[in-house]
Design an enzyme around this catalytic site. Structure first.
Site, short mmCIF file in Angstrom:
data_model
loop_
_atom_site.label_atom_id
_atom_site.label_comp_id
_atom_site.label_asym_id
_atom_site.label_seq_id
_atom_site.Cartn_x
_atom_site.Cartn_y
_atom_site.Cartn_z
N SER B 11 18.03 55.97 15.34
CA SER B 11 18.82 54.90 15.26
C SER B 11 19.18 54.64 13.51
O SER B 11 19.61 53.42 13.27
CB SER B 11 18.67 53.61 15.96
OG SER B 11 17.51 52.93 15.11
N ASN B 13 21.04 56.35 9.69
CA ASN B 13 22.08 56.44 9.30
C ASN B 13 23.00 57.50 10.23
O ASN B 13 24.14 57.26 10.53
CB ASN B 13 22.13 56.75 7.90
CG ASN B 13 22.10 55.91 6.94
OD1 ASN B 13 22.48 54.51 7.29
ND2 ASN B 13 21.58 56.04 5.88
N ILE B 14 22.10 58.60 10.34
CA ILE B 14 22.92 59.61 11.10
C ILE B 14 23.19 59.19 12.73
O ILE B 14 24.21 59.52 13.15
CB ILE B 14 21.91 60.95 11.08
CG1 ILE B 14 21.71 61.40 9.68
CG2 ILE B 14 22.45 61.89 11.97
CD1 ILE B 14 22.78 62.23 9.26
N CYS B 126 23.34 70.07 6.16
CA CYS B 126 24.77 69.94 5.47
C CYS B 126 25.26 70.95 4.83
O CYS B 126 26.66 71.35 5.00
CB CYS B 126 24.70 68.61 4.82
SG CYS B 126 23.71 68.45 3.46
N ALA B 158 21.22 61.03 -0.01
CA ALA B 158 19.90 61.81 -0.02
C ALA B 158 19.21 61.03 0.51
O ALA B 158 18.40 60.31 -0.21
CB ALA B 158 19.74 62.60 -1.18
N ALA B 164 11.80 64.27 0.40
CA ALA B 164 10.35 64.44 0.41
C ALA B 164 10.25 65.94 0.67
O ALA B 164 9.20 66.54 0.35
CB ALA B 164 9.67 63.59 1.51
N ASN B 165 11.18 66.54 1.25
CA ASN B 165 11.03 68.10 1.48
C ASN B 165 12.29 69.23 1.16
O ASN B 165 12.71 69.45 2.16
CB ASN B 165 10.56 68.30 2.93
CG ASN B 165 9.93 69.68 3.25
OD1 ASN B 165 10.18 70.55 2.59
ND2 ASN B 165 9.23 69.68 4.32
N ASN B 269 28.33 64.80 3.18
CA ASN B 269 27.39 65.81 3.77
C ASN B 269 26.88 65.19 4.94
O ASN B 269 26.37 66.01 5.88
CB ASN B 269 26.19 65.73 2.65
CG ASN B 269 25.95 64.50 1.92
OD1 ASN B 269 26.81 63.60 1.70
ND2 ASN B 269 24.51 64.08 1.82
#
Lengths: 338, 294
Positions: B11, B13-14, B126, B158, B164-165, B269
């Site tokens: 739940s 942002n995306i 993205c 971002a 982190a990756n 993005n």
């Protein structure tokens, strides 16, 4: 004075200088230069594509020789000097870092834009696990206020960086700004502080001395100014100046003079000078490696490279966005033909 | 026709942006939100919309599997492993927006037809969604020897997972440039730009085509057709300038303005990921309906 030199210099001509030769280094050039720098007792020699491991690309320029071959060549002739590599997360990967470590690179310099340190965590940690000495490299330091720089430097320290550098990628900082930044880091961090300058405003040496005065102990130089833009703090000159100041670097000055004259000068496509474009880099605060790309775009679109660089500075374009140079040049050319 | 029922895991942002987009779909009916923090903004909004809300993630679905036919996973690569297992057990189709990439890579304008029945498909990245259609369009005219993309996004868009990756982005995108775009060799670069106000997402595609195969007019047309296709579900997707040709190299400059549904417009993005995911789900849903009718 103990044997331990107070100031440790990293020679960056074989990495930053890659920009100035459009990434066309050969194994012979790197071998000859690294061998001689090793003899002159330079503590660290950085070897990579100008934009770090994995930088060979259409965006930044394809390497003539695979950088891993260049790293291997440098390692093979350096029994005193440690070979360092640069890595920009987003361009190079942990896989690239491991390959460089396998070939004998001993120092990993992980570079991010001054506000984006958190992308370096994995890479710094991995370098540590690989047993490498680690450096956090905060590029375009002129673009953030000192508090922000300090916050980001602390992040890099927390990830395990042994040294954190203030990197003046655009050669845009003035001596009092360097002092303020180094001083803030020196007071708050427990690790080494470094400074990397560019000579676009003819301040590389002055800024470096200002940094040392405030406690920076790791310093970058490029021999004969063989670096992006107008080049970096000229290593052999720095060695001489520090010697006169009574600061030991452990580096053999005469040998450095000879390398500059006999090995490095012939590599340079033209002598390094501060011309209209490199001065513009420093004045407008633009990433030094944009220089040759802007020259090419200016020719292609029949616009002034100074106008391109100034526009890039206005738009706060950061390191790595070389594609914006063409984009802006195309826009400027449209605007002038209208 | 009856709408196909879908649910979202995650739940953030995306997930929240997906929620807005799915509410507008004529093919899909969003029934369920599966999160872990009932007090989060996304979960609260889901309740407000009248969705079934589970705060124990995908496991909530084990009790009421009939609620959904297709699941969107907007969590993380780590969490996706479990989510994918549950989906498989329940026989639900899974759209993976994380970098886990258990299932095949899908770009809706390129290779969706090949994976309509796959139990798990991955939305790449993205940058991949923005650029692989262009590589594919070039490759349809002249074989691409080398395809390189540079994605520049605003620092604000971002998320911590990407940060982190970041290698996951470059490696996954490079692989998909080859597997989906058709380039013999792929490379991807990502730049985070902190400028304020935040910049729109920009992507640059550089491609080197086989010697003597360059056809400027055909390639320009193929790119232009592809841009129109992508625009059907990402209206803010456009070329900044005409493609630039130089020998056997072509460079394409793109900008992606987000729809501004839940996320700000500069976050093109994130928008292109959620828009692509909804597009894929709609096609999967139409396929399911066709299959059941036949």
């Amino acid at each position: 004075m103990s044997n331990q030199s107070k100031i440790k210099i990293t020679e960056v001509a074989l990495r930053d200088g890659s920009h100035a030769v459009s990434h066309q280094y050969t194994v012979d050039q790197v071998t000859a230069t690294a061998k001689a720098l090793n003899k002159a007792q330079v503590p660290y020699i950085e070897v990579s594509h100008g934009d770090g491991l994995g930088g060979s690309s259409l965006q930044y320029g394809l390497s003539k020789t695979n950088e891993l071959e260049l790293i291997e060549a440098a390692v093979s002739v350096a029994d005193f000097s440690k070979i360092a590599v640069l890595l920009l997360p987003g361009i190079g990967t942990i896989g690239d870092l491991k390959e460089a470590a396998n070939l004998g690179a001993k120092m990993a310099r992980v570079a991010t834009h001054v506000t984006e340190a958190d992308v370096s965590k994995q890479h710094i940690q991995t370098a540590k696990e690989l047993g490498m000495e680690t450096v956090g490299f905060l590029m375009m330091s002129h673009m953030a206020p000192t508090e922000k720089l300090l916050e980001q430097a602390k992040l890099m320290e927390s990830y395990g960086a042994d040294t954190v550098y203030v990197v003046d990628s655009a050669g845009a900082l003035l001596p009092h700004q360097v002092k303020e930044r180094i001083k803030a880091l020196r007071q708050a961090l427990n690790v080494n502080i470094g400074f990397h300058g560019h000579n676009n405003l003819s301040l590389a040496m002055g800024n470096t001395l200002a940094a040392i005065e405030e406690g920076a102990t790791r310093i970058d130089g490029s021999i004969r100014c063989l670096g992006a833009g107008a080049g970096n703090t000229q290593t052999e000159v720095l060695v001489a100046v520090l010697d006169k100041m009574g600061i030991q670097t452990g580096i053999d000055l005469y040998k450095m003079m000879d390398i500059a004259e006999d090995i490095v000068a012939p590599i340079l496509p033209k002598p390094q000078e501060i011309n209209r474009d490199s001065l513009t880099l420093g004045y407008a605060g633009v990433y030094s490696s944009f220089l040759l790309h802007a020259n090419r775009a200016a020719k292609k679109f029949s616009v002034e490279s100074r106008d391109i660089l100034v526009e890039l500075g206005k738009r706060e374009i950061i390191g790595g966005q070389e594609d914006m140079i063409f984009d802006v040049a195309a826009e400027l050319s449209k605007a002038t033909t209208k | 026709m009856d709408k196909v029922k879908v649910g979202i895991i995650g739940s953030g942002n995306i997930g929240s942006d997906l929620m807005v987009k799915l509410t507008n779909s004529e093919v899909l009916e969003l029934t369920t939100m599966m999160g872990i923090d009932a007090s989060s903004r996304g979960m609260q909004h889901a309740k407000y919309l009248g969705l079934q809300v589970f705060d124990n993630g995908v496991d909530g679905l084990l009790e009421q599997p009939e609620l959904v036919d297709i699941i969107f996973d907007a969590t993380s690569a780590g969490a996706h492993i479990h989510n994918a297992e549950v989906a498989r057990k329940l026989g639900k189709q899974m759209l993976d927006l994380t970098p886990a990439a258990i299932g095949p890579f899908v770009a809706p304008t390129v290779n969706l037809d090949e994976h309509l029945d796959a139990e798990n498909v991955n939305l790449i990245t993205c940058g991949g969604q923005a650029t692989i259609p262009i590589i594919h369009a070039i490759n349809s005219i002249a074989p691409v020897e080398y395809g390189e993309i540079v994605a520049t996004i605003s620092s604000k868009s971002a998320g911590p997972g990407t940060r982190a990756n970041i290698d996951e982005f470059t490696e996954t995108t490079a692989k998909a440039i080859e597997q989906v775009g058709g380039a013999k060799k792929g490379k991807a670069i990502i730049i985070l730009n902190p400028a304020e106000p935040p910049i729109m997402m920009r992507d640059t595609v550089h491609a080197i085509v086989e010697e003597d195969k360059m056809d400027q007019e055909k390639i320009t047309n193929a790119i232009s057709d592809m841009v129109k296709k992508v625009q059907t579900f990402v209206p803010g997707y456009h070329l900044r300038t005409e493609p630039i040709f130089d020998g056997n190299k072509v460079t394409v400059f793109l900008e992606i303005e987000g729809a501004g549904h839940f996320l700000p417009k500069y976050a093109g993005n994130l928008d292109i990921m959620t828009a692509a995911a909804v597009k894929v789900a709609e096609e999967l849903a139409k396929n399911r309906v066709n299959v059941s009718v036949n």
